[in-house]
Scaffold this active site. Sequence first.
Site, PDB file in Angstrom:
ATOM      1  N   HIS A  49       9.319  37.627  -8.560  1.00 41.22           N
ATOM      2  CA  HIS A  49       9.308  38.545  -9.698  1.00 41.22           C
ATOM      3  C   HIS A  49      10.182  39.740  -9.393  1.00 41.22           C
ATOM      4  O   HIS A  49      10.275  40.197  -8.256  1.00 41.22           O
ATOM      5  CB  HIS A  49       7.884  38.997 -10.049  1.00 41.22           C
ATOM      6  CG  HIS A  49       7.079  39.502  -8.888  1.00 41.22           C
ATOM      7  ND1 HIS A  49       6.516  38.656  -7.965  1.00 41.22           N
ATOM      8  CD2 HIS A  49       6.743  40.757  -8.505  1.00 41.22           C
ATOM      9  CE1 HIS A  49       5.856  39.372  -7.063  1.00 41.22           C
ATOM     10  NE2 HIS A  49       5.992  40.652  -7.358  1.00 41.22           N
ATOM     11  N   GLN A 104       4.779  42.603  -1.099  1.00 43.38           N
ATOM     12  CA  GLN A 104       4.600  41.507  -2.070  1.00 43.38           C
ATOM     13  C   GLN A 104       3.136  41.087  -2.107  1.00 43.38           C
ATOM     14  O   GLN A 104       2.546  40.745  -1.073  1.00 43.38           O
ATOM     15  CB  GLN A 104       5.468  40.292  -1.689  1.00 43.38           C
ATOM     16  CG  GLN A 104       5.364  39.166  -2.725  1.00 43.38           C
ATOM     17  CD  GLN A 104       6.275  37.978  -2.424  1.00 43.38           C
ATOM     18  OE1 GLN A 104       6.852  37.874  -1.339  1.00 43.38           O
ATOM     19  NE2 GLN A 104       6.398  37.078  -3.388  1.00 43.38           N
ATOM     20  N   ILE A 116       0.407  45.246 -15.083  1.00 48.97           N
ATOM     21  CA  ILE A 116      -0.953  45.677 -15.383  1.00 48.97           C
ATOM     22  C   ILE A 116      -1.263  47.048 -14.760  1.00 48.97           C
ATOM     23  O   ILE A 116      -2.182  47.743 -15.204  1.00 48.97           O
ATOM     24  CB  ILE A 116      -1.954  44.596 -14.887  1.00 48.97           C
ATOM     25  CG1 ILE A 116      -3.277  44.685 -15.609  1.00 48.97           C
ATOM     26  CG2 ILE A 116      -2.158  44.670 -13.377  1.00 48.97           C
ATOM     27  CD1 ILE A 116      -4.177  43.466 -15.408  1.00 48.97           C
TER      28      ILE A 116
HETATM   29  P1  5GP Z   1       4.220  42.786  -5.934  1.00 45.45           P
HETATM   30  O1  5GP Z   1       3.092  43.632  -5.374  1.00 45.45           O
HETATM   31  O2  5GP Z   1       4.044  41.331  -5.511  1.00 45.45           O
HETATM   32  O3  5GP Z   1       5.593  43.289  -5.659  1.00 45.45           O
HETATM   33  O4  5GP Z   1       4.075  42.847  -7.496  1.00 45.45           O
HETATM   34  C1  5GP Z   1       3.036  42.214  -8.179  1.00 45.45           C
HETATM   35  C2  5GP Z   1       2.775  43.018  -9.415  1.00 45.45           C
HETATM   36  O5  5GP Z   1       1.980  42.246 -10.286  1.00 45.45           O
HETATM   37  C3  5GP Z   1       2.014  44.325  -9.164  1.00 45.45           C
HETATM   38  O6  5GP Z   1       2.806  45.423  -9.590  1.00 45.45           O
HETATM   39  C4  5GP Z   1       0.731  44.162  -9.974  1.00 45.45           C
HETATM   40  O7  5GP Z   1       0.323  45.363 -10.617  1.00 45.45           O
HETATM   41  C5  5GP Z   1       1.121  43.097 -10.979  1.00 45.45           C
HETATM   42  N1  5GP Z   1       0.000  42.286 -11.420  1.00 45.45           N
HETATM   43  C6  5GP Z   1      -0.973  41.725 -10.636  1.00 45.45           C
HETATM   44  N2  5GP Z   1      -1.828  41.020 -11.391  1.00 45.45           N
HETATM   45  C7  5GP Z   1      -1.403  41.129 -12.677  1.00 45.45           C
HETATM   46  C8  5GP Z   1      -1.882  40.596 -13.918  1.00 45.45           C
HETATM   47  O8  5GP Z   1      -2.880  39.880 -14.004  1.00 45.45           O
HETATM   48  N3  5GP Z   1      -1.188  40.934 -15.048  1.00 45.45           N
HETATM   49  C9  5GP Z   1      -0.070  41.731 -14.990  1.00 45.45           C
HETATM   50  N4  5GP Z   1       0.533  41.999 -16.159  1.00 45.45           N
HETATM   51  N5  5GP Z   1       0.422  42.235 -13.840  1.00 45.45           N
HETATM   52  C10 5GP Z   1      -0.240  41.933 -12.690  1.00 45.45           C
END
Ligand code: 5GP
Length: 112
Positions: A98, A92, A31
């Site tokens: 992911h 994270q 997103i």
């Molecule tokens: P992290 O920060 O855990 O490594 O990655 C989580 C990712 O999920 C982030 O890059 C964030 O932009 C993405 N993300 C968070 N909420 C949503 C959502 O509701 N939809 C989508 N498509 N991505 C999301």
Amino acid sequence: MSDCLFCKIIAGEIPSRKVYEDDACLAFYDIDPQAPTHFLVIPKVHIPSVAAVDQENAGAVAHIFTVIAKLCRELGLDSYRVVSNIGEQAGQSVPHLHFHVLSGRDMTWPPG
Ligand code: 5GP
Ligand code: ZN
């Protein structure tokens, strides 16, 4: 897990721009993209992070890597980065395993 954002995306309770889906995993565009191409690949089973990968669930992770390779071939990506953040200090923000797939711009090393 009922209160997990990515489990809700898998269940279709929260919409996403899907790249690919099969019985074991889902790929969808981030997103908040950090590169011209930025999608996430997640297992359908809830695994909190790489730190929770074990002999029992490692097959889902191996499968995800075959999917990443196939999707990148199909999307014509020949240079890309695959990243998984584990824990708060590493960045994270969603506690469902992911793999970020980022491509389409120059990248620096080491990452910030
Ligand atoms: P992290 O920060 O855990 O490594 O990655 C989580 C990712 O999920 C982030 O890059 C964030 O932009 C993405 N993300 C968070 N909420 C949503 C959502 O509701 N939809 C989508 N498509 N991505 C999301
Ligand atoms: Zn989950």
